[in-house]
Design an enzyme around this catalytic site. Structure first.
Site, PDB file in Angstrom:
ATOM      1  N   GLU A 114      -3.146  -4.433  -3.288  1.00  0.00           N
ATOM      2  CA  GLU A 114      -3.653  -5.226  -4.418  1.00  0.00           C
ATOM      3  C   GLU A 114      -3.716  -4.361  -5.684  1.00  0.00           C
ATOM      4  OE1 GLU A 114      -4.979  -4.692  -1.424  1.00  0.00           O
ATOM      5  OE2 GLU A 114      -6.426  -6.253  -0.908  1.00  0.00           O
ATOM      6  N   CYS A 174     -10.322  -4.806   0.039  1.00  0.00           N
ATOM      7  CA  CYS A 174     -11.453  -3.872   0.115  1.00  0.00           C
ATOM      8  C   CYS A 174     -12.287  -4.021  -1.158  1.00  0.00           C
ATOM      9  CB  CYS A 174     -10.953  -2.439   0.298  1.00  0.00           C
ATOM     10  SG  CYS A 174     -10.316  -1.672  -1.210  1.00  0.00           S
ATOM     11  N   CYS A 196      -4.171   0.794  -2.361  1.00  0.00           N
ATOM     12  CA  CYS A 196      -4.021  -0.466  -1.625  1.00  0.00           C
ATOM     13  C   CYS A 196      -2.961  -1.351  -2.306  1.00  0.00           C
ATOM     14  CB  CYS A 196      -5.327  -1.230  -1.606  1.00  0.00           C
ATOM     15  SG  CYS A 196      -6.694  -0.378  -0.816  1.00  0.00           S
ATOM     16  N   ASN A 221       0.824  -1.204   0.000  1.00  0.00           N
ATOM     17  CA  ASN A 221       0.000   0.000   0.000  1.00  0.00           C
ATOM     18  C   ASN A 221       0.861   1.258   0.000  1.00  0.00           C
ATOM     19  OD1 ASN A 221       0.562  -0.878   2.703  1.00  0.00           O
ATOM     20  ND2 ASN A 221      -0.983   0.509   3.513  1.00  0.00           N
TER      21      ASN A 221
HETATM   22 ZN   LIG Z   1      -8.159  -2.047  -1.496  1.00  0.00          ZN
END
Ligand SMILES: [Zn+2]
Length: 140
Positions: free
Chosen positions: A57, A93, A55, A44
């Site tokens: 990902e 998320c 983030c 992140n």
């Molecule tokens: Zn995220």
């Protein structure tokens, strides 16, 4: 725990060490595994304008796509937390579920997602984390 899962979670934990998270102190790493055996990681990246933060990902997916890679995504590991503190299972998320779906759908994949905590790893398919997803096919 399978060695494949252990290896990818370990790569996500290592990636979390590269996090730039001076505001939340919550360091997250993601590791994306592809059918050809390659692994791409991300961490992140926060910003003083909080809403601009990225983030782990999303960083990893951006690395993959911006380098021109279009391989079949078979597994994702996500791990993190506040260094030195006990951390719960970390799940992607909502935004990251959508971003992962875009990458996965390029090759019609439904990757396994390993969401790691200190003691447990939650295993789910992306289609379970983001059912009835909107994706590239919807625009055809
Ligand atoms: Zn995220």
């Amino acid at each position: 725990m399978s060695s494949e899962r252990n290896d990818l979670v370990a790569k996500a934990r290592l990636a979390a060490k590269g996090a730039y998270a001076p505001y939340s102190g919550f360091h997250v790493g993601a590791a994306l595994a592809f059918e050809d055996g390659s692994v791409v990681t991300g961490a992140n990246v926060e910003n003083a304008s909080y809403g601009l933060s990225l983030c782990a990902e999303t960083v990893a997916v951006s690395k993959v796509l911006s380098e021109g890679a279009r391989g079949k995504l078979v597994a994702v590991a996500v791990a993190g937390g506040k260094p030195g503190e006990r951390t719960p299972i970390v799940t992607p998320c909502g935004r990251c579920r959508q971003v992962l779906h875009e990458l996965a759908q390029l090759r019609g994949a439904d990757p396994v997602i390993w969401c790691a905590g200190d003691e447990d790893v939650l295993e789910m398919r992306l289609s379970e984390l983001l059912p009835n997803a909107f994706g590239p096919a919807a625009l055809d």
